[in-house]
Motif scaffolding. Sequence first.
Motif, PDB file in Angstrom:
ATOM      1  N   MET A  53      -0.322  -0.802  -5.699  1.00 33.90           N
ATOM      2  CA  MET A  53      -1.522  -0.039  -4.800  1.00 33.90           C
ATOM      3  C   MET A  53      -2.994   0.017  -5.253  1.00 33.90           C
ATOM      4  N   GLU A  59      -3.987   4.580  -9.092  1.00 36.40           N
ATOM      5  CA  GLU A  59      -4.393   4.131  -7.589  1.00 36.40           C
ATOM      6  C   GLU A  59      -5.823   4.756  -7.296  1.00 36.40           C
ATOM      7  N   THR A  78      -1.379  10.228   0.123  1.00 37.60           N
ATOM      8  CA  THR A  78      -0.832   8.683   0.458  1.00 37.60           C
ATOM      9  C   THR A  78      -0.484   7.972  -0.863  1.00 37.60           C
ATOM     10  N   ALA A 107       1.495   6.301  -3.953  1.00 35.99           N
ATOM     11  CA  ALA A 107       2.896   5.448  -3.895  1.00 35.99           C
ATOM     12  C   ALA A 107       3.657   6.127  -5.122  1.00 35.99           C
ATOM     13  N   VAL A 164       1.150  -5.876  -2.140  1.00 36.19           N
ATOM     14  CA  VAL A 164       0.438  -5.244  -1.249  1.00 36.19           C
ATOM     15  C   VAL A 164      -0.280  -6.097  -0.288  1.00 36.19           C
ATOM     16  N   GLU A 185      -1.453  -2.045   1.967  1.00 37.51           N
ATOM     17  CA  GLU A 185      -0.095  -1.143   2.172  1.00 37.51           C
ATOM     18  C   GLU A 185       0.884  -2.007   1.381  1.00 37.51           C
ATOM     19  N   LYS A 220       4.176  -3.967   0.686  1.00 33.01           N
ATOM     20  CA  LYS A 220       4.551  -4.879   1.785  1.00 33.01           C
ATOM     21  C   LYS A 220       6.272  -4.652   1.774  1.00 33.01           C
TER      22      LYS A 220
END
Length: 429
Positions: free
Chosen positions: A83, A329, A392, A394, A422, A426, A428
Amino acid sequence: MKLLIKNGRVIDPATKLDAIKDILVLNEKIVEVQDEINQEADEIIDAKGYWVVPGLIDVHVHLREPGFEHKETIETGSKSAAMGGFTTICCMPNTQPVVDSVEIVQYIKEKTKRQAVVNVLPIGSITKGQMGKELVDVEKLVESGICGISEDGKTVMDSALLKKAMEQAKAANIPVFSHCEDHTLVQGGAMNAGKKAEALGIKGLGRDAEEVIIARDIILARNTGVKLHLCHVSTKGGVELTREAKQRGENVTAEVCPHHFALTEDIVEKDFTNSKMNPPLRTGEDVDAIKQGLVDGTIEVIATDHAPHHADEKNQEFHQAPFGIVGLETALSIGMTELVATKLLTPMSFIEKMTINPAKLLGIDKGTIQVGKIADITILDSNLEYEIDVNTFASKSNNSPFHGSKVKGKVMFTIVAGEIIVENGELKH
């Protein structure tokens, strides 16, 4: 599988390419980089308006597995990396058990093969159990697949033992990653020593603890010839010591973390343990020195020191809460905002510190977009402004001081060995 990336601004520091190009990927490898490629493909990405860069490489990550899976796992940490645009990450050895044996290295490699979505390279410890007493079998760990050795989270205080480790690392042609902190000078410090710490009534952690070990390790590296990598440099003095070593032509590299060039001790409060990390946030003078070090090449690597902790662990009194924040991230966006948008670094110089420079440190054939290379590619929207929301992430953990920060630059696609991990920001899968 055939993947075609069209119309993107390709920035490849390894070749100094900065131009609008199309990229054709067949299975795992890049097969064409041209002004225009008109072919059918299984998937086509229109990267118009985006930067297309080599997959980012982070040489300093804590995945917590084995032993601390409530904080992070190889699977969740790798998804967090994807991400953030990272396609290769190096995991530090302070797990439980410590990465001090062939068996633990093989465990990490097997878990990576089955569960990780990015490349994971294990770093072995310097001493058994990270106890600072007995040297690991460096040769066997290298044969099993480590990319370097480190006592990260600790420091080998026995200089003779560290010198022996450096000699073995030199023979094996791997780097030594140095967490620079003199244990005898730390004495329970929890934030940068100074007026802010005094005002808050928090025990301070001085610069000397870091700088003494930087100086020692540079001397030992000079005498052994090993490739020395200084982790998370945080002080003006540390930057100066590194610069002087480089001017002497010594085999030393250094990294800095986004939080150390974006934040100062001013954000620290007793009830804000996400501002507690090691080394601690320093002063504006230290931040300025770090930025100058990035500009002049003294510091050639940006790494995250991604250090996830469970919310309950951070929700304690400041002196009891563990050190560390997550960073995978947010690193790219913080760097884009603090270094590129401010014109301190050019796009080429910034991307260089997160791609080819880490690859050179590790001695791996990555960090570039060239025909014949593995297709590890990151695509980002350099203009997109957004607000960081830790909810949000991951990652299993969300201990970040950047929650709510407005930043510029977001990862849109992360491609690992030709596979889209990604897509449009987002995961996949």
